[in-house]
Design a protein around this motif. Structure first.
Motif, PDB file in Angstrom:
ATOM      1  N   ASN A   1       0.788  -1.220   0.000  1.00 36.76           N
ATOM      2  CA  ASN A   1       0.000   0.000   0.000  1.00 36.76           C
ATOM      3  C   ASN A   1       0.823   1.274   0.000  1.00 36.76           C
ATOM      4  O   ASN A   1       0.452   2.245  -0.630  1.00 36.76           O
ATOM      5  CB  ASN A   1      -0.933   0.023   1.207  1.00 36.76           C
ATOM      6  CG  ASN A   1      -1.947  -1.094   1.142  1.00 36.76           C
ATOM      7  OD1 ASN A   1      -2.356  -1.493   0.066  1.00 36.76           O
ATOM      8  ND2 ASN A   1      -2.336  -1.608   2.281  1.00 36.76           N
ATOM      9  N   ASN A   2       1.932   1.307   0.743  1.00 40.67           N
ATOM     10  CA  ASN A   2       2.697   2.534   0.924  1.00 40.67           C
ATOM     11  C   ASN A   2       4.081   2.402   0.320  1.00 40.67           C
ATOM     12  O   ASN A   2       4.884   1.593   0.782  1.00 40.67           O
ATOM     13  CB  ASN A   2       2.801   2.878   2.412  1.00 40.67           C
ATOM     14  CG  ASN A   2       1.436   3.115   3.022  1.00 40.67           C
ATOM     15  OD1 ASN A   2       0.609   3.825   2.462  1.00 40.67           O
ATOM     16  ND2 ASN A   2       1.197   2.503   4.159  1.00 40.67           N
ATOM     17  N   ILE A   3       4.347   3.232  -0.662  1.00 41.23           N
ATOM     18  CA  ILE A   3       5.613   3.177  -1.375  1.00 41.23           C
ATOM     19  C   ILE A   3       6.339   4.495  -1.194  1.00 41.23           C
ATOM     20  O   ILE A   3       5.767   5.570  -1.394  1.00 41.23           O
ATOM     21  CB  ILE A   3       5.387   2.896  -2.872  1.00 41.23           C
ATOM     22  CG1 ILE A   3       4.695   1.540  -3.033  1.00 41.23           C
ATOM     23  CG2 ILE A   3       6.695   2.944  -3.641  1.00 41.23           C
ATOM     24  CD1 ILE A   3       4.226   1.243  -4.438  1.00 41.23           C
ATOM     25  N   LEU A   4       7.609   4.413  -0.813  1.00 41.93           N
ATOM     26  CA  LEU A   4       8.460   5.587  -0.731  1.00 41.93           C
ATOM     27  C   LEU A   4       9.264   5.649  -2.022  1.00 41.93           C
ATOM     28  O   LEU A   4       9.986   4.718  -2.361  1.00 41.93           O
ATOM     29  CB  LEU A   4       9.394   5.500   0.477  1.00 41.93           C
ATOM     30  CG  LEU A   4      10.427   6.619   0.615  1.00 41.93           C
ATOM     31  CD1 LEU A   4       9.754   7.980   0.721  1.00 41.93           C
ATOM     32  CD2 LEU A   4      11.311   6.367   1.821  1.00 41.93           C
ATOM     33  N   LEU A   5       9.113   6.736  -2.719  1.00 42.60           N
ATOM     34  CA  LEU A   5       9.767   6.941  -4.003  1.00 42.60           C
ATOM     35  C   LEU A   5      10.752   8.091  -3.840  1.00 42.60           C
ATOM     36  O   LEU A   5      10.357   9.206  -3.508  1.00 42.60           O
ATOM     37  CB  LEU A   5       8.707   7.269  -5.049  1.00 42.60           C
ATOM     38  CG  LEU A   5       9.078   7.318  -6.500  1.00 42.60           C
ATOM     39  CD1 LEU A   5       9.749   6.034  -6.955  1.00 42.60           C
ATOM     40  CD2 LEU A   5       7.828   7.571  -7.338  1.00 42.60           C
ATOM     41  N   ALA A   6      12.051   7.819  -4.042  1.00 46.45           N
ATOM     42  CA  ALA A   6      13.078   8.838  -3.864  1.00 46.45           C
ATOM     43  C   ALA A   6      13.856   9.018  -5.163  1.00 46.45           C
ATOM     44  O   ALA A   6      14.418   8.064  -5.692  1.00 46.45           O
ATOM     45  CB  ALA A   6      14.029   8.432  -2.739  1.00 46.45           C
ATOM     46  N   ALA A   7      13.864  10.240  -5.670  1.00 46.34           N
ATOM     47  CA  ALA A   7      14.600  10.566  -6.889  1.00 46.34           C
ATOM     48  C   ALA A   7      14.962  12.042  -6.860  1.00 46.34           C
ATOM     49  O   ALA A   7      14.239  12.853  -6.274  1.00 46.34           O
ATOM     50  CB  ALA A   7      13.774  10.243  -8.129  1.00 46.34           C
TER      51      ALA A   7
ATOM     52  N   ASN B   1      -0.458   4.251  -2.308  1.00 42.97           N
ATOM     53  CA  ASN B   1      -0.113   5.500  -1.647  1.00 42.97           C
ATOM     54  C   ASN B   1       1.379   5.715  -1.858  1.00 42.97           C
ATOM     55  O   ASN B   1       2.193   4.971  -1.330  1.00 42.97           O
ATOM     56  CB  ASN B   1      -0.458   5.432  -0.161  1.00 42.97           C
ATOM     57  CG  ASN B   1      -0.119   6.711   0.551  1.00 42.97           C
ATOM     58  OD1 ASN B   1      -0.188   7.792  -0.017  1.00 42.97           O
ATOM     59  ND2 ASN B   1       0.286   6.591   1.805  1.00 42.97           N
ATOM     60  N   ILE B   2       1.729   6.734  -2.628  1.00 41.97           N
ATOM     61  CA  ILE B   2       3.129   6.983  -2.953  1.00 41.97           C
ATOM     62  C   ILE B   2       3.593   8.250  -2.252  1.00 41.97           C
ATOM     63  O   ILE B   2       3.010   9.321  -2.422  1.00 41.97           O
ATOM     64  CB  ILE B   2       3.326   7.121  -4.477  1.00 41.97           C
ATOM     65  CG1 ILE B   2       2.893   5.825  -5.169  1.00 41.97           C
ATOM     66  CG2 ILE B   2       4.773   7.455  -4.803  1.00 41.97           C
ATOM     67  CD1 ILE B   2       2.870   5.891  -6.678  1.00 41.97           C
ATOM     68  N   VAL B   3       4.640   8.099  -1.442  1.00 42.56           N
ATOM     69  CA  VAL B   3       5.282   9.231  -0.791  1.00 42.56           C
ATOM     70  C   VAL B   3       6.522   9.533  -1.613  1.00 42.56           C
ATOM     71  O   VAL B   3       7.406   8.694  -1.744  1.00 42.56           O
ATOM     72  CB  VAL B   3       5.672   8.894   0.668  1.00 42.56           C
ATOM     73  CG1 VAL B   3       6.397  10.055   1.316  1.00 42.56           C
ATOM     74  CG2 VAL B   3       4.451   8.479   1.477  1.00 42.56           C
ATOM     75  N   SER B   4       6.587  10.734  -2.205  1.00 49.02           N
ATOM     76  CA  SER B   4       7.703  11.106  -3.073  1.00 49.02           C
ATOM     77  C   SER B   4       8.614  12.095  -2.374  1.00 49.02           C
ATOM     78  O   SER B   4       8.139  13.068  -1.787  1.00 49.02           O
ATOM     79  CB  SER B   4       7.184  11.740  -4.359  1.00 49.02           C
ATOM     80  OG  SER B   4       6.348  10.850  -5.041  1.00 49.02           O
ATOM     81  N   VAL B   5       9.921  11.842  -2.446  1.00 50.12           N
ATOM     82  CA  VAL B   5      10.921  12.743  -1.871  1.00 50.12           C
ATOM     83  C   VAL B   5      12.082  12.864  -2.856  1.00 50.12           C
ATOM     84  O   VAL B   5      12.274  11.997  -3.704  1.00 50.12           O
ATOM     85  CB  VAL B   5      11.438  12.242  -0.503  1.00 50.12           C
ATOM     86  CG1 VAL B   5      10.323  12.221   0.532  1.00 50.12           C
ATOM     87  CG2 VAL B   5      12.082  10.874  -0.622  1.00 50.12           C
ATOM     88  N   SER B   6      12.851  13.939  -2.689  1.00 48.28           N
ATOM     89  CA  SER B   6      13.964  14.149  -3.618  1.00 48.28           C
ATOM     90  C   SER B   6      15.323  13.924  -2.977  1.00 48.28           C
ATOM     91  O   SER B   6      16.322  13.829  -3.671  1.00 48.28           O
ATOM     92  CB  SER B   6      13.903  15.558  -4.205  1.00 48.28           C
ATOM     93  OG  SER B   6      13.973  16.513  -3.174  1.00 48.28           O
ATOM     94  N   GLY B   7      15.370  13.831  -1.655  1.00 49.04           N
ATOM     95  CA  GLY B   7      16.653  13.685  -0.978  1.00 49.04           C
ATOM     96  C   GLY B   7      16.658  12.608   0.083  1.00 49.04           C
ATOM     97  O   GLY B   7      15.611  12.145   0.545  1.00 49.04           O
TER      98      GLY B   7
END
Length: 191
Positions: free
Chosen positions: A2-8, A29-35
């Motif tokens: 359900n919960n995916i952390l996407l970092a790019a 549910n995608i949590v997107s972060v850049s760092g």
């Protein structure tokens, strides 16, 4: 899953990966972060089931974060990197349980890696649950043994009598042996 952390490191890459995830998983549910610092914070604040890292991130390469996440957090991790980095660190990452992929990422290969990560996540969840149950069982056994020791020293019971007493109290009172043992320890520690 359900919960995916996407970092790019770039919004363009995040958008592309979100689109590919949507094609494979549908709703998630995608949590997107850049760092990396934001990624670490997101791991602590959210119940993350899968981590996908596209290197480099804004503030770090992402390899150390991938290893930390796979080993310490016991989350499945997919790391996407350039071909040069992949040839240098790919095997090392696999030893730590990280699924390493090199760019350019083909959708079919990404889909297979994603499905593998989902399977790993389910195995991790089952192992986490079993580990927790084992820890609780060990703690209960230690508590029961301490309570038996109290009964043996204060009431001159044998070990088998003390064990039987705790079991009978648990059955009669319809509580766990842990609760009975805690009560015994409270009673005799105060004397």
């Amino acid at each position: 899953m359900n919960n995916i952390l996407l970092a790019a490191g770039s919004e363009k890459t995040l958008d592309l990966l979100r689109k590919m995830l949507g094609e494979v998983l549908g709703e998630a549910n995608i949590v997107s972060v850049s760092g990396g610092s934001d990624a670490r914070l997101s791991l602590k604040e959210n119940d993350i089931d899968l981590v996908i890292i596209n290197t480099p991130m804004k503030d770090e390469q992402g390899i150390e974060f991938a290893v930390y996440t796979a080993e310490s957090e016991r989350n499945p991790v997919i790391l996407i990197t350039n071909p040069e980095s992949y040839s240098r660190v790919g095997k090392k990452l696999e030893e730590h349980g990280v699924i390493a992929m090199k760019r350019p990422v083909e959708r079919k290969i990404f889909s297979c890696a994603l499905r593998d990560a989902i399977v790993f996540g389910r195995v991790f969840d089952r192992l986490k649950k079993e580990n927790l149950e084992l820890k609780e069982s060990i703690e209960e056994t230690k508590l029961v043994n301490r309570a038996k020791g109290m009964l043996m020293s204060h009431l001159n019971m044998t070990e088998s009598q003390a064990h039987r007493y705790i079991e009978k109290q648990a059955m009669d009172l319809r509580v766990s042996k842990k609760n009975v043992s805690q009560s015994i320890l409270r009673t005799y520690y105060n004397k």
